[in-house]
Design an enzyme around this catalytic site. Structure first.
Site, PDB file in Angstrom:
ATOM      1  N   TYR A 155       0.944  -1.348   0.058  1.00 25.00           N
ATOM      2  CA  TYR A 155      -0.006   0.118   0.073  1.00 25.00           C
ATOM      3  C   TYR A 155       0.926   1.270  -0.182  1.00 25.00           C
ATOM      4  CZ  TYR A 155      -3.843   3.130   1.603  1.00 25.00           C
ATOM      5  OH  TYR A 155      -4.869   3.963   1.700  1.00 25.00           O
ATOM      6  N   LYS A 159       1.090   4.178  -2.850  1.00 22.96           N
ATOM      7  CA  LYS A 159       0.668   5.579  -2.287  1.00 22.96           C
ATOM      8  C   LYS A 159       1.593   6.464  -2.534  1.00 22.96           C
ATOM      9  CE  LYS A 159      -3.691   4.848  -1.570  1.00 22.96           C
ATOM     10  NZ  LYS A 159      -4.781   5.456  -2.402  1.00 22.96           N
TER      11      LYS A 159
END
Lengths: 247, 77
Positions: A155, A159
């Site tokens: 993640y 991001k």
């Protein structure tokens, strides 16, 4: 109303932050394409809420990690509304695991939706926005993409990648009147963060100077700013909307 | 040939703000007509619309001169 007459496409808009962004852009006068992946019923509900405000909206199913699917969604948008002013790349998933335990497919799935999806959607709308000589692209990153976070290697990498992609798209598209900015939300109460255990939440709260978790509306308000003319002299930036967690 | 060249020339003149006399078959978009990479992408988009065809990214990368564009369009028509 800051967005009267604008057409906005929001990915992952059936729930959480995306849902609130879709509703807030509509409140500001935009007509909205509500993209969803699996939650058709919830997407239809968002569309109904927007129509109640007197704005137009459609729900479009699309897997943002599939280029054909994305092309079809953008085509449907243009066919329905004739133009596209605002793209909000919001769709995202988590598959948390410690680095040492993270499976390859957990890595791939999160990178494909959260990072490749932003690339594909941006690429697909660029043609229309270049022709219009105007456009706003707003990427929803995350504060952990700036700070790192244990258990979220996939993640965080995605991001963080979104922030780099934001800067590059901003530089490539600036001469055509298109701005690209990112929002990095901190801890926002949604289905995604409800999954975290109480201990983790307690720990996070201690790190937030404004001493509360954020609400989806806190993000939606900043997205309205970035989508409106108020932010016309900004591009390539990442705004931290995190109660002061990362400075 | 003449008709395709005429339509292509008009698009190039409009898009790049060059003189019609500069738009020869040998002229390179980047080296002779002052186009940057993004201008070339846009030109290709406009040619697609003008001639109602799809030019794949792979093919588009090979279009460097006015002649390349004209030949490509004629071969596809």
């Amino acid at each position: 109303m800051k967005l009267e007459g604008k057409i906005a496409l929001i990915t992952g808009a059936s729930r959480g932050i995306g849902r609130e962004i879709a509703l807030e852009l509509a409140r500001q006068g935009a007509d909205v394409v509500v993209n969803y992946s699996g939650s058709e019923e919830r997407a239809n509900h968002v569309v109904a809420e927007i129509k109640e405000m007197g704005r137009n909206a459609i729900a479009v199913q699309c897997d943002v990690s599939n280029s054909d699917s994305v092309a079809t969604m953008v085509k449907e948008t243009i066919d329905t509304f004739g133009k596209l002013d605002i793209l909000v790349n919001n769709a995202g998933i988590t598959k948390d695991n410690l680095l040492m335990r993270m499976k390859e497919d957990e890595w791939d799935d999160v990178i494909n939706i959260n990072l490749k999806g932003v690339f594909l959607c941006t690429k697909a709308v660029t043609r229309q926005m270049m022709k219009q000589r105007s456009g706003r692209i707003i990427n929803i990153s995350s504060i952990v993409g700036v700070s790192g976070n244990p258990g979220q290697a996939n993640y965080v990498a995605a991001k963080s990648g979104v922030i780099g992609l934001t800067k590059t798209s901003a530089k490539e598209l600036s001469s055509r009147g298109i701005t690209v900015n990112a929002v990095a939300p901190g801890f926002i109460t949604t289905d995604m963060t409800d999954k975290l255990n109480e201990e983790v939440k307690e720990q996070m709260l201690k790190q937030i100077p404004l001493s509360r978790f954020g609400e989806p509306a806190d993000i939606a308000n900043v997205v309205v700013f970035l989508a409106s003319d108020d932010s016309r002299y900004m591009t390539g930036q990442t705004l931290h909307v995190d109660g002061g967690m990362v400075m | 040939m003449a008709e395709v060249l005429e339509r292509v020339t008009k698009i190039i003149v409009d898009r790049l703000g060059v003189e019609e006399s500069e738009v020869t078959l040998e002229a390179s978009f980047k080296d002779d007509l002052g186009a940057d990479s993004l201008d070339v992408v846009e030109l290709v988009m406009e040619l697609e619309d003008e001639f109602d065809m799809e030019i794949s990214d792979d093919d588009a990368e090979k279009i460097a001169t006015v002649g390349d564009a004209v030949n490509y369009i004629q071969a596809k028509q």
